[in-house]
Motif scaffolding. Structure first.
Motif, short mmCIF file in Angstrom:
data_model
loop_
_atom_site.label_atom_id
_atom_site.label_comp_id
_atom_site.label_asym_id
_atom_site.label_seq_id
_atom_site.Cartn_x
_atom_site.Cartn_y
_atom_site.Cartn_z
N ASP A 1 0.80 -1.19 0.04
CA ASP A 1 -0.07 0.03 -0.03
C ASP A 1 0.79 1.23 -0.11
O ASP A 1 0.65 2.27 -0.87
N ALA A 2 1.97 1.24 0.66
CA ALA A 2 2.74 2.20 0.86
C ALA A 2 3.67 2.63 -0.60
O ALA A 2 3.45 3.79 -1.03
N LEU A 3 3.97 1.42 -1.27
CA LEU A 3 4.38 1.64 -2.49
C LEU A 3 3.65 2.40 -3.42
O LEU A 3 3.62 3.34 -4.18
N CYS A 4 2.37 1.92 -3.39
CA CYS A 4 0.99 2.29 -4.16
C CYS A 4 0.85 3.74 -3.91
O CYS A 4 0.64 4.53 -5.07
N GLU B 1 2.72 10.67 -9.34
CA GLU B 1 1.64 10.62 -10.51
C GLU B 1 1.24 12.24 -10.37
O GLU B 1 1.15 12.80 -11.15
N PHE B 2 0.62 12.12 -8.97
CA PHE B 2 -0.11 13.37 -8.83
C PHE B 2 0.98 14.78 -8.99
O PHE B 2 0.43 15.55 -9.85
N ARG B 3 1.98 14.66 -8.62
CA ARG B 3 3.05 15.81 -8.71
C ARG B 3 3.19 16.01 -10.26
O ARG B 3 2.97 17.30 -10.62
N ASN B 4 3.46 14.98 -10.97
CA ASN B 4 3.95 15.14 -12.30
C ASN B 4 2.56 15.76 -13.03
O ASN B 4 2.95 16.80 -13.77
N ASN B 5 1.54 15.46 -12.71
CA ASN B 5 0.30 15.91 -13.31
C ASN B 5 0.29 17.23 -13.04
O ASN B 5 -0.18 18.24 -13.73
N VAL B 6 0.33 17.62 -11.54
CA VAL B 6 0.42 19.05 -11.17
C VAL B 6 1.43 19.95 -12.14
O VAL B 6 0.90 20.98 -12.76
#
Lengths: 488, 173
Positions: A438-441, A448-453
């Motif tokens: 879960d932590a890895l996920c 991903e979120f950061r990249n998106n932002v």
């Protein structure tokens, strides 16, 4: 001004008051706390008193005198203070006295030198061992013996014991059989010696027996360290083997042995526990007769068990007694049973083992042990197959066993606990793996979120740089990043 | 002791003492009972080690117990101390109507093997004291040179019996 001189004169008056001066007249001021002396003089007086006290023979007398002296020194005006002081002094004295006597007894305990001090050592050591077998009687009997030994007329007995103990302790090359023989000879010689001893000339034969008992206890307690379970024999190995063997017989019920024990009865259960206790306690005693007393206590309990288990009543015969004793031995699994039995048969006075109730009970215990050592299927009147199945789990027909219970039968509590712990560990491991996944996920999602932002921001920046010139790009980025951090 | 009535018994019958008077001496017997079950047979030597007398008891209403008593006697003659006094007691003599072992058979067997023999009854106390007295007479006297009225001679005997021998009788063990 006048007032000032008035107070000053008052002070002078007070300072000149001879009662305030040191009682020795040294010119310094005294203090009620130092009994009217100045500090220097008080010290001298105090030390002198101390010396006087130390010199006097009896502590009690010194105590009385000391407090008396104190009174005579008290000036009449300070009575109240002095009584308080007196109490304090008494208390100090008492404390010191207690401390000293404690020191004395501790010293006595550790004193190794044989001789007079040796006897005073025996009694407190004896008291320290909690004894359930009529403790007052046993202890007082032995103390009585030690008193006898101290008498000048019995000095030769004391010497004989001392010499004998030294002879055995100083020769490590002696085999245990030789030691046993020597001890038996010593008992014999001592018995003869006592018969003709002036101290026992007009005494009843019981007195001689009691003294012999005392001698036995005295020398065996001293020799215990070297003669109990000696390294030259296989006693220890057999103890371990027996213990393991008895543990593997945990499935044996009274029925297997023909023992008439009603295990449902609460009182019987309690008695069984008590008799087990007796056997277990045997290992904590040192003198052979004390160990024997534990056996007797256990056997008396067994008679009671049988009496309660057979409502028809009647006398208890060996047919009931021996099986019951074997059952209790199996249940108790006493520590170092073989060593204890060997020790008793080697070093107890042989008269006690060949005669009397204690001898009979001890013989039964030997029988029980020998029966257990040779215990096999035939002795329990069962087939070899059945016996093996009970002993080694499900070797012969595992199919049937596995159908009945998919888990292999767990034999002992320790194993059961271990199994449960392993299961818990396995569960923990699984949960940890899941957590890691879960932590890895989550980490992935965050990246991903950061990249998106960043992409979005770039896109917006690209858009604004063309159309809207009011916005400052740096601010927007930092705001967005702040939001990301908050989310994570 | 099996052949002693209850009123003579202390709390346990596995270990008993019995005193008989012989001339001017009192002889004190200690009777050690042995477990009679077959599975404990091999332990018996530990009991009769050092014993000076043995009483082997059979049941006159059972031929089987007489056969086993003979085996015990053989074993004692082979393994016990050589000067042990062995007595054979045919118990339940009060039940003569159900007798299966003839008096003469046992008597001749005892004579052949130099045993003391008596038929006894624990119920009626018949011959109980007598058999102890007979044993006391037969014991070697060498061990009590200073025999006087006050001296107690301590003797230890062992009692061997078949476990199924006397359980039906109400008053004996």
């Amino acid at each position: 001004m006048a007032e000032r001189s008035k107070t000053r004169s008052k002070i002078y008056e007070r300072l000149n008051n001879p009662e305030l001066r040191c009682k020795t007249g040294c010119g310094f001021y005294g203090n009620p706390a130092w009994r009217g002396y100045c500090s220097v003089c008080y010290r001298e007086v105090y030390l002198k008193q101390q010396r006087a006290r130390a010199a006097s023979q009896s502590r009690e007398a010194a105590f009385g005198e000391g407090s008396h002296n104190l009174h005579s020194e008290v000036p009449i005006g300070h009575e109240q203070v002095e009584t308080r002081k007196l109490k304090f002094n008494k208390f100090e004295e008492k404390k010191k006295f207690q401390l000293e006597s404690k020191k004395q007894s501790v010293k006595n305990l550790f004193k190794k030198s044989p001789g007079r001090s040796m006897q005073s050592e025996g009694a407190p050591a004896l008291n320290a061992v909690p004894s359930l077998v009529d403790p007052s009687k046993v202890a007082s009997g032995f103390r009585e013996f030690l008193k006898t030994l101290k008498r000048p007329a019995a000095q030769d007995l004391n010497e004989k014991c001392k010499l004998f103990i030294q002879r055995l302790l100083s020769d490590p090359s002696l085999s245990v059989e030789k030691q046993s023989e020597m001890v038996h000879d010593f008992y014999g010689a001592m018995s003869e010696h006592l018969q003709s001893h002036p101290l026992f000339q007009n005494q009843p034969p019981e007195e001689i027996d009691r003294t012999l008992d005392g001698v036995e206890k005295h020398i065996m307690t001293k020799l215990y360290r070297i003669v109990f379970c000696p390294a030259s024999t296989d006693d220890e190995a057999r103890d371990l083997e027996n213990q393991k063997r008895i543990r593997s017989f945990n499935w044996i019920s009274p029925q297997h042995l023909d023992a008439a024990i009603n295990t449902d009865d609460k009182q019987v259960q309690q008695l069984i526990e008590e008799s087990e206790q007796g056997l277990i306690e045997m290992n904590t005693k040192r003198a052979p007769q004390d160990k024997l007393a534990c056996v007797v206590r256990c056997c008396k309990d067994i008679f009671e068990i049988i009496r309660l288990s057979t409502p028809a009543g009647g006398a208890v015969s060996a047919d009931d007694f021996l099986p019951c004793l074997i059952y209790v031995v199996l249940k108790a699994n006493p520590t170092m049973l073989h060593s204890n039995v060997q020790y008793i048969s080697r070093f107890c006075n042989p008269n006690k083992l060949m005669m009397g109730e204690a001898g009979y009970f001890f013989t039964n215990l030997c029988c029980a042990l020998s029966f257990i050592e040779k215990l096999d299927a035939q002795a329990l009147s069962m087939t070899q197959e059945e016996f093996n199945r009970k002993m080694f789990g499900d070797e012969t027909d595992s199919s049937e066993q596995s159908k009945a219970s998919p888990e292999p039968p767990v034999m002992c509590k320790g194993l059961e606990l271990m199994k449960a712990n392993l299961e818990i560990l396995e569960g923990l491991r699984e949960r940890q793996m899941k957590l890691k996944k879960d932590a890895l996920c989550l980490q992935e999602q965050m990246t991903e979120f950061r990249n998106n932002v960043v992409k979005e921001v770039d896109a917006i920046l690209a858009g604004t740089s063309k159309g809207n010139m009011f916005l400052k790009p740096t601010v927007t980025t930092s705001e967005h990043q702040g939001a990301t951090v908050g989310a994570s | 002791m099996k052949i002693v009535c209850y009123f003579l018994l202390p709390s346990s019958a596995a270990f008993l003492t019995q005193t008989v008077c012989l001339d001017d001496t009192t002889v004190k017997f200690e009777i050690w009972d042995t477990a009679g079950q077959e599975r404990y047979h091999s332990l018996a030597p530990m009991y009769y080690r050092g014993a000076q007398a043995a009483i082997v008891v059979y049941d006159i209403t059972s031929q089987d117990t007489f056969g086993r008593a003979k085996n015990w006697i053989k074993e004692l003659q082979r393994q016990a101390s050589p000067n042990i006094v062995i007595a054979l007691a045919g118990n339940k003599a009060d039940l003569s109507s159900k007798r299966m072992v003839e008096y003469e058979d046992a008597q001749s067997y005892a004579e052949d093997n130099a045993l003391l023999f008596m038929e006894t009854s624990a119920k009626t106390a018949m011959n109980v004291n007598d058999i102890f007295l007979a044993i006391a007479k037969k014991l070697p006297k060498s061990d009590n040179p200073a025999t006087g009225p006050a001296v107690n001679r301590q003797q230890r005997g062992v009692d061997l019996r078949e476990s199924n021998e006397s359980h039906s009788s109400g008053c004996c063990k």
